[in-house]
Scaffold this active site. Structure first.
Site, PDB file in Angstrom:
ATOM      1  N   LYS A 141     -12.404   4.588  -3.605  1.00  0.00           N
ATOM      2  CA  LYS A 141     -13.290   4.066  -2.361  1.00  0.00           C
ATOM      3  C   LYS A 141     -14.526   4.581  -2.083  1.00  0.00           C
ATOM      4  O   LYS A 141     -15.359   5.834  -2.293  1.00  0.00           O
ATOM      5  CB  LYS A 141     -11.838   4.469  -1.121  1.00  0.00           C
ATOM      6  CG  LYS A 141     -10.682   3.615  -2.299  1.00  0.00           C
ATOM      7  CD  LYS A 141      -9.081   4.110  -1.029  1.00  0.00           C
ATOM      8  CE  LYS A 141      -8.441   3.441  -1.420  1.00  0.00           C
ATOM      9  NZ  LYS A 141      -7.675   3.419  -0.541  1.00  0.00           N
TER      10      LYS A 141
ATOM     11  N   TYR B  61      -6.440  -6.028   0.626  1.00  0.00           N
ATOM     12  CA  TYR B  61      -5.843  -5.450   1.335  1.00  0.00           C
ATOM     13  C   TYR B  61      -4.623  -6.474   2.488  1.00  0.00           C
ATOM     14  O   TYR B  61      -3.543  -5.840   3.092  1.00  0.00           O
ATOM     15  CB  TYR B  61      -6.257  -4.048   2.094  1.00  0.00           C
ATOM     16  CG  TYR B  61      -5.817  -2.869   1.238  1.00  0.00           C
ATOM     17  CD1 TYR B  61      -4.983  -2.373   0.377  1.00  0.00           C
ATOM     18  CD2 TYR B  61      -7.920  -2.268   1.141  1.00  0.00           C
ATOM     19  CE1 TYR B  61      -5.220  -1.084   0.028  1.00  0.00           C
ATOM     20  CE2 TYR B  61      -7.821  -1.279   0.993  1.00  0.00           C
ATOM     21  CZ  TYR B  61      -6.489  -0.490  -0.229  1.00  0.00           C
ATOM     22  OH  TYR B  61      -6.775   0.138  -1.132  1.00  0.00           O
TER      23      TYR B  61
ATOM     24  N   ASN C  32      -8.516   8.572   0.862  1.00  0.00           N
ATOM     25  CA  ASN C  32      -8.251   9.022  -0.229  1.00  0.00           C
ATOM     26  C   ASN C  32      -8.528   8.662  -1.273  1.00  0.00           C
ATOM     27  O   ASN C  32      -7.671   8.572  -2.182  1.00  0.00           O
ATOM     28  CB  ASN C  32      -6.655   8.342   0.471  1.00  0.00           C
ATOM     29  CG  ASN C  32      -6.321   7.614   0.135  1.00  0.00           C
ATOM     30  OD1 ASN C  32      -7.019   6.368   0.236  1.00  0.00           O
ATOM     31  ND2 ASN C  32      -5.393   6.625   0.151  1.00  0.00           N
TER      32      ASN C  32
ATOM     33  N   HIS D 223      -7.642   4.351  -5.616  1.00  0.00           N
ATOM     34  CA  HIS D 223      -6.680   3.068  -4.843  1.00  0.00           C
ATOM     35  C   HIS D 223      -6.193   2.465  -6.511  1.00  0.00           C
ATOM     36  O   HIS D 223      -7.331   2.550  -8.025  1.00  0.00           O
ATOM     37  CB  HIS D 223      -7.258   1.716  -4.468  1.00  0.00           C
ATOM     38  CG  HIS D 223      -6.217   0.664  -5.042  1.00  0.00           C
ATOM     39  ND1 HIS D 223      -4.997  -0.017  -4.295  1.00  0.00           N
ATOM     40  CD2 HIS D 223      -6.434  -0.492  -6.235  1.00  0.00           C
ATOM     41  CE1 HIS D 223      -4.460  -0.825  -4.587  1.00  0.00           C
ATOM     42  NE2 HIS D 223      -5.175  -1.671  -5.959  1.00  0.00           N
TER      43      HIS D 223
ATOM     44  N   GLU E 198      -5.313  -8.333  -8.743  1.00  0.00           N
ATOM     45  CA  GLU E 198      -6.551  -7.949  -8.726  1.00  0.00           C
ATOM     46  C   GLU E 198      -7.412  -7.949  -9.202  1.00  0.00           C
ATOM     47  O   GLU E 198      -8.755  -7.371  -9.433  1.00  0.00           O
ATOM     48  CB  GLU E 198      -5.959  -6.129  -8.410  1.00  0.00           C
ATOM     49  CG  GLU E 198      -4.760  -6.651  -6.949  1.00  0.00           C
ATOM     50  CD  GLU E 198      -4.135  -5.002  -6.848  1.00  0.00           C
ATOM     51  OE1 GLU E 198      -4.833  -3.981  -7.539  1.00  0.00           O
ATOM     52  OE2 GLU E 198      -3.512  -4.519  -5.639  1.00  0.00           O
TER      53      GLU E 198
HETATM   54  P1  ATP Z   1      -3.948   2.768  -2.572  1.00  0.00           P
HETATM   55  O1  ATP Z   1      -3.111   0.310  -2.764  1.00  0.00           O
HETATM   56  O2  ATP Z   1      -5.025   2.138  -1.860  1.00  0.00           O
HETATM   57  O3  ATP Z   1      -3.680   2.299  -3.787  1.00  0.00           O
HETATM   58  P2  ATP Z   1      -1.276   3.527  -1.419  1.00  0.00           P
HETATM   59  O4  ATP Z   1      -0.952   2.060  -2.447  1.00  0.00           O
HETATM   60  O5  ATP Z   1      -0.416   5.012  -2.116  1.00  0.00           O
HETATM   61  O6  ATP Z   1      -2.764   3.096  -1.695  1.00  0.00           O
HETATM   62  P3  ATP Z   1      -0.825   2.240   0.074  1.00  0.00           P
HETATM   63  O7  ATP Z   1       0.722   2.268   1.611  1.00  0.00           O
HETATM   64  O8  ATP Z   1      -0.556   0.041   0.066  1.00  0.00           O
HETATM   65  O9  ATP Z   1      -1.054   3.031  -0.236  1.00  0.00           O
HETATM   66  O10 ATP Z   1      -1.580   1.570   1.312  1.00  0.00           O
HETATM   67  C1  ATP Z   1      -2.990   1.346   1.434  1.00  0.00           C
HETATM   68  C2  ATP Z   1      -4.117   2.290   1.944  1.00  0.00           C
HETATM   69  O11 ATP Z   1      -3.850   2.221   3.589  1.00  0.00           O
HETATM   70  C3  ATP Z   1      -4.161   3.163   1.869  1.00  0.00           C
HETATM   71  O12 ATP Z   1      -4.317   4.081   0.376  1.00  0.00           O
HETATM   72  C4  ATP Z   1      -5.192   4.107   2.864  1.00  0.00           C
HETATM   73  O13 ATP Z   1      -6.033   4.575   2.273  1.00  0.00           O
HETATM   74  C5  ATP Z   1      -4.192   3.341   4.035  1.00  0.00           C
HETATM   75  N1  ATP Z   1      -3.131   3.940   4.813  1.00  0.00           N
HETATM   76  C6  ATP Z   1      -2.073   3.756   3.840  1.00  0.00           C
HETATM   77  N2  ATP Z   1      -1.489   4.710   4.536  1.00  0.00           N
HETATM   78  C7  ATP Z   1      -1.858   4.888   5.902  1.00  0.00           C
HETATM   79  C8  ATP Z   1      -1.783   5.429   7.443  1.00  0.00           C
HETATM   80  N3  ATP Z   1      -0.469   5.829   7.711  1.00  0.00           N
HETATM   81  N4  ATP Z   1      -2.591   6.126   8.412  1.00  0.00           N
HETATM   82  C9  ATP Z   1      -4.096   5.787   7.965  1.00  0.00           C
HETATM   83  N5  ATP Z   1      -4.420   4.767   6.619  1.00  0.00           N
HETATM   84  C10 ATP Z   1      -3.142   4.480   6.035  1.00  0.00           C
HETATM   85 MG    MG Z   2      -0.956   0.379  -2.715  1.00  0.00          MG
END
Ligand code: ATP
Ligand code: MG
Length: 139
Positions: free
Chosen positions: A11, A51, A114, A117, A128
């Site tokens: 990211k 997303y 974070n 992804h 994807e």
């Molecule tokens: P990714 O899909 O990016 O691999 P993930 O599967 O661990 O991450 P998801 O629940 O799919 O988590 O959320 C997608 C992304 O949205 C997260 O990686 C983070 O960057 C952001 N995100 C998720 N929850 C929050 C939150 N509560 N506050 C801020 N950002 C969030």
């Molecule tokens: Mg995710």
């Protein structure tokens, strides 16, 4: 049977901070092989589509702003049971909760910023991978 490929994105926080090389080395040391890679700056429309499942969540606009804030690095990775293995290797969404030695524990700044992804199912890995690599089916 679980597939052997998945899609990851380094990211904009991690890519912009010059951590891409360390993250790729970490993943390769963990047995992943890079099948395809590119560097790109996502448009707002691309980030919203990628997303889209989170469209109704309170963090959606902030997530799109973050994902379009700089260049990122999508990659197709290969390893046996790739989706589950990569989810394990990156750790929990919030780095404060991520296990020791995971990419997010090592390199993520916050729950939003974070670092990386990873696809969460074989179906999404395929979708994807095609999103970023039109040639994905031939690799
Ligand atoms: P990714 O899909 O990016 O691999 P993930 O599967 O661990 O991450 P998801 O629940 O799919 O988590 O959320 C997608 C992304 O949205 C997260 O990686 C983070 O960057 C952001 N995100 C998720 N929850 C929050 C939150 N509560 N506050 C801020 N950002 C969030
Ligand atoms: Mg995710």
């Amino acid at each position: 049977m679980a597939g052997n490929r998945t899609l990851t994105i380094i990211k904009p926080d991690a890519f912009g901070a010059g951590k891409a090389g360390k993250i790729i080395a970490h993943l390769e040391a963990g047995g992943f092989r890079v099948v395809a890679a590119r560097v790109m700056h996502l448009s707002t429309a691309q980030a919203e589509e990628f997303y889209g499942v989170h469209r109704e969540r309170p963090f959606f606009r902030s997530l799109v702003t973050f994902m379009t804030s700089g260049k990122c690095m999508p990659m197709i990775l290969e390893k046996a049971d790739a989706v589950a293995e990569l989810r394990r290797a990156i750790g929990s969404t919030d780095p404060a909760e991520a296990a020791e030695g995971t990419v997010r524990k090592l390199y993520a700044e916050s729950k939003e910023r974070n670092a990386i992804h990873a696809s969460d199912s074989d179906e999404n890995a395929t979708r994807e991978s095609r999103f970023f690599f039109a040639e994905a089916g031939t690799l």
